[in-house]
Scaffold this motif. Structure first.
Motif, short mmCIF file in Angstrom:
data_model
loop_
_atom_site.label_atom_id
_atom_site.label_comp_id
_atom_site.label_asym_id
_atom_site.label_seq_id
_atom_site.Cartn_x
_atom_site.Cartn_y
_atom_site.Cartn_z
N ARG A 133 0.84 -1.20 0.00
CA ARG A 133 0.00 0.00 0.00
C ARG A 133 0.88 1.25 0.00
N THR A 134 1.90 1.25 0.82
CA THR A 134 2.82 2.39 0.87
C THR A 134 3.53 2.57 -0.45
N ARG A 135 3.97 1.46 -1.06
CA ARG A 135 4.63 1.55 -2.37
C ARG A 135 3.69 2.11 -3.43
N ILE A 136 2.42 1.74 -3.35
CA ILE A 136 1.43 2.26 -4.29
C ILE A 136 1.30 3.77 -4.12
N LEU A 137 1.19 4.22 -2.88
CA LEU A 137 1.08 5.66 -2.63
C LEU A 137 2.36 6.39 -3.02
N ASP A 138 3.52 5.79 -2.75
CA ASP A 138 4.79 6.41 -3.16
C ASP A 138 4.84 6.57 -4.68
N ALA A 139 4.44 5.53 -5.39
CA ALA A 139 4.45 5.58 -6.86
C ALA A 139 3.46 6.63 -7.36
N ALA A 140 2.28 6.65 -6.76
CA ALA A 140 1.27 7.63 -7.17
C ALA A 140 1.77 9.05 -6.91
N GLU A 141 2.42 9.26 -5.78
CA GLU A 141 2.95 10.60 -5.48
C GLU A 141 3.95 11.04 -6.54
N GLU A 142 4.86 10.14 -6.89
CA GLU A 142 5.86 10.47 -7.89
C GLU A 142 5.23 10.75 -9.25
N LEU A 143 4.29 9.90 -9.65
CA LEU A 143 3.68 10.05 -10.97
C LEU A 143 2.71 11.23 -11.04
N PHE A 144 1.91 11.43 -10.00
CA PHE A 144 0.98 12.56 -9.99
C PHE A 144 1.75 13.88 -9.96
N ALA A 145 2.85 13.92 -9.23
CA ALA A 145 3.66 15.15 -9.17
C ALA A 145 4.31 15.43 -10.51
N GLY A 146 4.72 14.38 -11.20
CA GLY A 146 5.41 14.56 -12.47
C GLY A 146 4.49 14.89 -13.62
N GLY A 147 3.42 14.13 -13.78
CA GLY A 147 2.57 14.32 -14.96
C GLY A 147 1.14 14.67 -14.67
N GLY A 148 0.73 14.57 -13.41
CA GLY A 148 -0.65 14.88 -13.05
C GLY A 148 -1.49 13.63 -12.91
N TYR A 149 -2.57 13.78 -12.18
CA TYR A 149 -3.50 12.68 -11.91
C TYR A 149 -4.11 12.14 -13.21
N ASP A 150 -4.65 13.03 -14.02
CA ASP A 150 -5.36 12.59 -15.23
C ASP A 150 -4.45 11.87 -16.22
N ALA A 151 -3.18 12.23 -16.25
CA ALA A 151 -2.24 11.64 -17.21
C ALA A 151 -1.60 10.35 -16.68
N THR A 152 -1.98 9.94 -15.48
CA THR A 152 -1.35 8.77 -14.86
C THR A 152 -2.31 7.59 -14.86
N PRO A 153 -2.06 6.57 -15.66
CA PRO A 153 -2.91 5.37 -15.62
C PRO A 153 -2.61 4.53 -14.38
N THR A 154 -3.62 3.86 -13.91
CA THR A 154 -3.48 2.99 -12.74
C THR A 154 -2.43 1.91 -13.01
N ALA A 155 -2.36 1.42 -14.22
CA ALA A 155 -1.37 0.39 -14.56
C ALA A 155 0.05 0.91 -14.35
N ARG A 156 0.28 2.17 -14.63
CA ARG A 156 1.62 2.75 -14.43
C ARG A 156 1.95 2.85 -12.94
N ILE A 157 0.95 3.16 -12.12
CA ILE A 157 1.15 3.20 -10.66
C ILE A 157 1.56 1.81 -10.19
N ALA A 158 0.83 0.79 -10.62
CA ALA A 158 1.12 -0.58 -10.22
C ALA A 158 2.52 -0.98 -10.68
N GLU A 159 2.87 -0.64 -11.91
CA GLU A 159 4.18 -0.99 -12.45
C GLU A 159 5.30 -0.35 -11.62
N LEU A 160 5.19 0.94 -11.34
CA LEU A 160 6.22 1.62 -10.56
C LEU A 160 6.28 1.10 -9.13
N ALA A 161 5.13 0.74 -8.57
CA ALA A 161 5.08 0.21 -7.20
C ALA A 161 5.55 -1.24 -7.13
N GLY A 162 5.63 -1.90 -8.28
CA GLY A 162 6.04 -3.31 -8.30
C GLY A 162 4.98 -4.24 -7.76
#
Length: 184
Positions: free
Chosen positions: A11-40
């Motif tokens: 769960r923490t890895r998912i939130l860490d990945a989401a934080e990095e991706l949302f900060a970089g490209g924004g919520y709308d531009a971030t697919p859930t699959a990319r969050i999962a991939e970055l979180a491993g």
């Protein structure tokens, strides 16, 4: 997948990945699959913890911008010191990514906008209280204390966004000194 559910770290890895991706490209531009991939983690595990993508954003913002319930400390006569201590208690000072997410997503996500409002109100409340403790007898000048507290809250909340846009960093400790000087 069962082992990942038990660890709690997923769960923490998912939130860490989401934080990095949302900060970089924004919520709308971030697919859930990319969050999962970055979180491993498997994509299904993201939905186990967060049934909808918006739940990731809401959890991220709520959990990573919570203001700790520490007591406000102040030494009589040291308004600058009281505000500086308060600034170190506020989690946003240490999280440029979260500040970027807050201000980017506030325009399109009401829950994020409301969170900024709650944070702003809490920082103002604590700054006013710190100033009242540091400046005994100043309670009669409520309008000046409110303006000083609101100014300090604005610096804490907005300084990272300003730095990102302009490259100019505003030191909260310097602002604390300026406000203390203005209050006398």
């Amino acid at each position: 997948m069962e082992g990942l559910l038990e660890t709690g770290g997923a769960r923490t890895r998912i939130l860490d990945a989401a934080e990095e991706l949302f900060a970089g490209g924004g919520y709308d531009a971030t697919p859930t699959a990319r969050i999962a991939e970055l979180a491993g983690v498997p994509k299904g595990l993201v939905f186990h913890y967060f049934p909808r993508k918006i739940d990731v954003l809401v959890s991220l913002v709520d959990e990573r911008t919570a203001v700790t319930e520490e007591d406000v400390e102040a030494v009589p006569g040291d308004a600058a010191g009281a505000l500086s201590k308060l600034a170190r208690m506020i989690p946003l000072r240490a999280s440029p990514d979260m500040r970027r997410i807050l201000f980017r997503e506030a325009d399109t996500h009401r829950s994020v906008r409301e969170r900024i409002g709650r944070l702003n109100a809490e920082i103002i409340r604590r700054a006013r209280f710190a100033l009242e403790l540091a400046l005994p007898g100043s309670r009669g000048d409520a309008a000046r204390l409110e303006a000083a507290a609101a100014t300090f809250a604005a610096v804490l909340l907005y300084q990272e966004s300003l730095c990102t846009l302009t490259g100019h960093h505003i030191d909260p400790d310097a602002v604390a000194e300026l406000i203390a000087h203005a209050l006398g």
